[in-house]
Design a protein around this motif. Sequence first.
Motif, PDB file in Angstrom:
ATOM      1  N   GLU A 108      51.013 -30.529 -16.547  1.00 21.90           N
ATOM      2  CA  GLU A 108      51.604 -29.155 -16.235  1.00 21.90           C
ATOM      3  C   GLU A 108      52.302 -29.085 -14.964  1.00 21.90           C
ATOM      4  O   GLU A 108      53.621 -28.539 -15.010  1.00 21.90           O
ATOM      5  N   THR A 148      55.606 -31.206 -15.655  1.00 23.41           N
ATOM      6  CA  THR A 148      56.622 -30.336 -16.666  1.00 23.41           C
ATOM      7  C   THR A 148      57.329 -29.368 -15.725  1.00 23.41           C
ATOM      8  O   THR A 148      58.591 -29.037 -15.947  1.00 23.41           O
ATOM      9  N   GLU A 149      56.618 -28.393 -14.925  1.00 22.40           N
ATOM     10  CA  GLU A 149      57.123 -27.515 -14.191  1.00 22.40           C
ATOM     11  C   GLU A 149      58.261 -28.049 -13.150  1.00 22.40           C
ATOM     12  O   GLU A 149      59.090 -27.635 -12.960  1.00 22.40           O
TER      13      GLU A 149
END
Length: 118
Positions: free
Chosen positions: A15, A18-19
């Motif tokens: 996560e 990805t950010e």
Amino acid sequence: MARGIEGGGTDPSAEVLTEAAAMFGLLASPPRLHLVWALTQGESDVTGLAERVGGALPAVSQHLSKLKLAGLVRSRREGRRVVYLVDDPDVVAVVRLLVGRLADRGGQHASRARRFGA
């Protein structure tokens, strides 16, 4: 971003990666990076930013909308003006560090990055 990643051996979560990739993707556009760079120097309205970066008002407004939607910049009203700013010290630090270092090196690494498809 996740805490404790900077110096440790723990990999960031998918996560977080990805950010980060999404944010770097937005900054991969030279006009958007220029806008963020300008805003790390101080807040400005869209007219001032367009003059500074040499862009047309509609294009600058569109770039600012994308940056704002991603949370990289924010805006506030001052009467009839909308003033944009970067208030995340991490974004300011990353942009200043990268752009500043490359400027100090005279852009020597730009051709290398292009050669490798970056």
